[in-house]
Design a protein around this motif. Structure first.
Motif, PDB file in Angstrom:
ATOM      1  N   HIS A   1       7.977   7.434   1.859  1.00  0.00           N
ATOM      2  CA  HIS A   1       6.554   7.799   1.877  1.00  0.00           C
ATOM      3  C   HIS A   1       5.617   6.651   2.253  1.00  0.00           C
ATOM      4  CE1 HIS A   1       6.618   5.697  -1.903  1.00  0.00           C
ATOM      5  NE2 HIS A   1       5.387   6.018  -2.214  1.00  0.00           N
ATOM      6  N   TYR A   2       6.142   5.603   2.882  1.00  0.00           N
ATOM      7  CA  TYR A   2       5.291   4.470   3.241  1.00  0.00           C
ATOM      8  C   TYR A   2       5.858   3.770   4.478  1.00  0.00           C
ATOM      9  CZ  TYR A   2       8.967   1.509   1.375  1.00  0.00           C
ATOM     10  OH  TYR A   2      10.175   0.894   1.164  1.00  0.00           O
ATOM     11  N   PHE A   3       5.032   2.912   5.084  1.00  0.00           N
ATOM     12  CA  PHE A   3       5.508   1.992   6.114  1.00  0.00           C
ATOM     13  C   PHE A   3       4.639   0.747   6.077  1.00  0.00           C
ATOM     14  CE2 PHE A   3       2.186   4.357   8.247  1.00  0.00           C
ATOM     15  CZ  PHE A   3       1.583   3.467   9.128  1.00  0.00           C
ATOM     16  N   ASN A   4       5.185  -0.355   6.600  1.00  0.00           N
ATOM     17  CA  ASN A   4       4.486  -1.640   6.586  1.00  0.00           C
ATOM     18  C   ASN A   4       3.967  -1.969   7.980  1.00  0.00           C
ATOM     19  OD1 ASN A   4       5.204  -2.261   3.794  1.00  0.00           O
ATOM     20  ND2 ASN A   4       7.274  -2.573   4.561  1.00  0.00           N
TER      21      ASN A   4
ATOM     22  N   LYS B   1       0.674  -2.278   3.440  1.00  0.00           N
ATOM     23  CA  LYS B   1       1.566  -1.155   3.150  1.00  0.00           C
ATOM     24  C   LYS B   1       0.734   0.122   3.149  1.00  0.00           C
ATOM     25  CE  LYS B   1       4.897   0.498  -0.296  1.00  0.00           C
ATOM     26  NZ  LYS B   1       5.596   0.155  -1.582  1.00  0.00           N
ATOM     27  N   PHE B   2       1.094   1.051   4.025  1.00  0.00           N
ATOM     28  CA  PHE B   2       0.397   2.331   4.106  1.00  0.00           C
ATOM     29  C   PHE B   2       1.266   3.384   3.429  1.00  0.00           C
ATOM     30  CE2 PHE B   2      -1.250  -0.238   7.519  1.00  0.00           C
ATOM     31  CZ  PHE B   2      -2.618  -0.058   7.385  1.00  0.00           C
TER      32      PHE B   2
ATOM     33  N   VAL C   1      -3.963   8.533   5.147  1.00  0.00           N
ATOM     34  CA  VAL C   1      -3.135   7.450   5.676  1.00  0.00           C
ATOM     35  C   VAL C   1      -3.559   7.135   7.103  1.00  0.00           C
ATOM     36  CG1 VAL C   1      -0.784   6.674   6.162  1.00  0.00           C
ATOM     37  CG2 VAL C   1      -1.222   8.146   4.197  1.00  0.00           C
ATOM     38  N   PHE C   2      -3.832   8.177   7.870  1.00  0.00           N
ATOM     39  CA  PHE C   2      -4.254   7.999   9.259  1.00  0.00           C
ATOM     40  C   PHE C   2      -5.563   7.208   9.332  1.00  0.00           C
ATOM     41  CE2 PHE C   2      -6.682   9.892  12.924  1.00  0.00           C
ATOM     42  CZ  PHE C   2      -6.020   9.161  13.902  1.00  0.00           C
TER      43      PHE C   2
ATOM     44  N   ALA D   1      -6.754   5.082   7.145  1.00  0.00           N
ATOM     45  CA  ALA D   1      -6.524   3.688   6.751  1.00  0.00           C
ATOM     46  C   ALA D   1      -5.806   2.919   7.855  1.00  0.00           C
ATOM     47  CB  ALA D   1      -5.721   3.656   5.454  1.00  0.00           C
ATOM     48  N   PHE D   2      -4.804   3.538   8.454  1.00  0.00           N
ATOM     49  CA  PHE D   2      -4.048   2.885   9.519  1.00  0.00           C
ATOM     50  C   PHE D   2      -4.928   2.660  10.744  1.00  0.00           C
ATOM     51  CE2 PHE D   2      -0.911   3.495  13.130  1.00  0.00           C
ATOM     52  CZ  PHE D   2      -0.391   2.215  13.043  1.00  0.00           C
ATOM     53  N   SER D   3      -5.724   3.639  11.095  1.00  0.00           N
ATOM     54  CA  SER D   3      -6.604   3.539  12.269  1.00  0.00           C
ATOM     55  C   SER D   3      -7.569   2.371  12.158  1.00  0.00           C
ATOM     56  CB  SER D   3      -7.400   4.838  12.449  1.00  0.00           C
ATOM     57  OG  SER D   3      -6.546   5.909  12.743  1.00  0.00           O
ATOM     58  N   SER D   4      -8.032   2.136  10.948  1.00  0.00           N
ATOM     59  CA  SER D   4      -9.026   1.066  10.750  1.00  0.00           C
ATOM     60  C   SER D   4      -8.418  -0.321  10.907  1.00  0.00           C
ATOM     61  CB  SER D   4      -9.650   1.199   9.355  1.00  0.00           C
ATOM     62  OG  SER D   4      -8.700   0.900   8.352  1.00  0.00           O
ATOM     63  N   GLN D   5      -7.069  -0.412  10.899  1.00  0.00           N
ATOM     64  CA  GLN D   5      -6.412  -1.719  10.958  1.00  0.00           C
ATOM     65  C   GLN D   5      -5.769  -2.026  12.301  1.00  0.00           C
ATOM     66  OE1 GLN D   5      -6.549  -3.993   8.537  1.00  0.00           O
ATOM     67  NE2 GLN D   5      -7.778  -2.622   7.259  1.00  0.00           N
TER      68      GLN D   5
END
Length: 529
Positions: free
Chosen positions: A147-150, A155-156, A177-178, A180-184
């Motif tokens: 349920h996660y990836f780095n 860690k998302f 999650v999308f 949070a990931f998009s912002s990084q």
């Protein structure tokens, strides 16, 4: 930087079992069928061709056709799906959990291994065809593992209450999650592509199985990868007779146990249960146990007589799920498969299963350790070169690396072997003298010997510590580089997500890996991006 070769055996990151398997140690040979050499595949082809039923092949093709409905299928994958109808077509298979956004890098390496092996087999045996297959582990229920990836140092994580087979989980909550990931991920076409893949996979698809299929297809469609979901009623019909035998005879536990004498000097990877089957529904994947002459489903009120559970298997085979012991058997029943490609942990439990396959009269596949890779940037390679490092140096444990590099840079000698040998010789002579004069002195001599050897060792350590202070700057740069390449002292491929490298090199990443990896070589690959 020198491109020295690092074997799996010398890397320091593989178990004794895998090293002995790769070295073809005689004691392990009863646990596998044929070792993964190109010349051994001909007999494997003939054996599988004689065993694999045409009906199973047709059922497989029909199931795959249904599973690919509403998915954009590349020409290469369409061709491979068509080839599977031919009795001269065989598969090379790997399996993997439905890790969020592929999880660690070795997801890529597994699939690239089966793609490249299929190519090598076609070149060696042009009269046959070979299809790379990715088996999605949709029936697993270990949500905490997937349920996660780095990404970089972040860690998302998908926060969700989940139970039952993970492939059936809805994708609700992945929008967060999308975001949070998009912002990084920053700006640029590579970052845009990563965001597009994530959104189209996890926001536009209703469940984790279809999301994973979309993403894997996008990454590897031009190489003809075929993606298979075993959570399929028609495919489970093929498994039904084997499931009944397991329920009635509880044969797997007896056959797996036969491997334990050979594996007694290794860690046993998995232990079989009396019944190695689960009952599954949406939200449920629970073990089937035999109690009070009935088949009970753990943690539920479900209970079946012998007749009732056989009727269930006939009418709803999709409700029966093999566990880790029987999933490999299920795979080999429904696929015209020659070889399974997996990591060290996977091959460790496959090596327990040969007698299970023999009992069920199913050919045992060739077992191949997947490619392992260390990815490095040009900047990192140049830094290592300036520091006078070889790749094999960076695979050392941190303390051993610091000690060796300190000794290499020092003008002094820290190897006290000569002094130790002299000291040991002196005390040996003293002990001989004590025997001739008064044997009661031997204990005192040995105590003094131990004290002086310990003092010599401590002196060596103190001198080495002092020398490390002199070379502190260089040693810090070395440890910083090692930490970049081996995060948390672990293999990069077990921690880092592909997106971290795709952000930098984009569409070059997978083609470069395809070009540089060779599945039948026992070599830890260093790939410079």
């Amino acid at each position: 930087m020198p491109s020295d070769c690092i074997s799996y055996q010398e890397s320091g990151y593989f178990s004794k079992l895998m090293i002995d398997y790769l070295n073809e140690v005689d004691t392990l040979k009863p646990l596998y069928h044929r070792f993964p050499r190109i010349e051994n595949f001909k007999d494997q082809i003939l054996e599988k061709q004689a065993d694999f039923r045409l009906q199973n092949r047709m059922t497989l093709v029909e199931a795959l056709t249904d599973q690919y409905v509403n998915f954009s299928v590349s020409t290469a994958t369409k061709n491979n799906l068509a080839l599977l109808q031919k009795t001269t077509t065989f598969t090379v298979t790997t399996g993997h959990q439905l890790n969020l956004f592929t999880g660690p890098l070795y997801f890529l390496y597994k699939i690239i291994s089966v793609i490249n092996l299929s190519k090598e087999l076609k070149k060696e045996y042009p009269e046959y065809d070979f299809v790379p297959v990715y088996w999605m582990a949709t029936e697993d229920h270990d949500f905490e593992e997937i349920h996660y990836f780095n990404y970089e140092d972040l860690k998302f994580q998908w926060n969700k209450h989940a139970c039952g087979p993970v492939g059936r989980l809805d994708t609700q909550g992945l929008d967060k999650v999308f975001e949070a990931f998009s912002s990084q991920t920053g700006i640029g076409k590579n970052a845009d592509q990563l965001r597009e893949w994530f959104e189209k996979s996890y926001i536009k698809h209703p469940d984790l199985a279809s999301a994973t299929r979309y993403l894997a297809n996008e990454l590897f469609k031009e190489y003809g990868l075929v993606i298979l979901d075993g959570d399929d009623k028609n495919l489970k019909h093929l498994f039904a007779p084997y499931a009944k035998k397991e329920l009635e005879q509880q044969c797997s536990i007896k056959n797996v146990s036969k491997s334990f004498d050979i594996l007694s000097n290794y860690n046993i990877q998995v232990n079989p249960r009396e019944i190695n089957l689960f009952y599954i529904e949406n939200g449920i994947r629970e073990r089937i146990v035999y109690e009070n002459e009935r088949y009970q489903v753990n943690n539920t009120d479900y209970s079946f007589s012998q007749e009732e559970i056989e009727n269930l298997i006939d009418s709803h085979p999709e409700k029966i799920s093999p566990n880790v012991i029987l999933r490999p058997l299920y795979q080999e029943i429904i696929l015209p498969n020659l070889c399974y490609v997996g990591g060290g942990g996977e091959l460790a439990y496959w090596l327990e299963l040969k007698e299970v396959f023999a009992d069920f009269k199913v050919p045992f596949p060739i077992l191949l350790l997947r490619n392992s890779v260390l990815l490095a940037t040009e900047k990192q390679a140049n830094k290592a070169d300036r520091l006078g490092l070889k790749w094999s140096d960076l695979f050392m444990k941190k303390q051993a690396l610091l000690d060796s590099q300190t000794q290499k840079r020092s003008e002094n000698t820290f190897d006290f072997q000569q002094q130790t040998a002299i000291l040991e010789k002196q005390f040996s002579d003293l002990k001989q003298l004590a025997k001739k004069t008064d044997a009661s002195f031997i204990g005192a001599v040995e105590a003094q010997e131990k004290k002086q050897l310990k003092g010599l060792k401590n002196l060596e350590k103190r001198l080495l510590t002092a020398e490390k202070k002199i070379h502190r700057d260089a040693l810090e740069r070395i440890t910083d580089l090692q930490a970049e390449l081996f995060p948390s002292g672990n293999l990069q491929e077990r921690i880092v997500n592909f997106s971290q490298f795709y952000k930098e090199v984009g569409n070059q990443l997978i083609p470069k890996l395809i070009d540089e990896l060779h599945p039948l070589e026992q070599k830890f690959n260093i790939v410079i991006l």
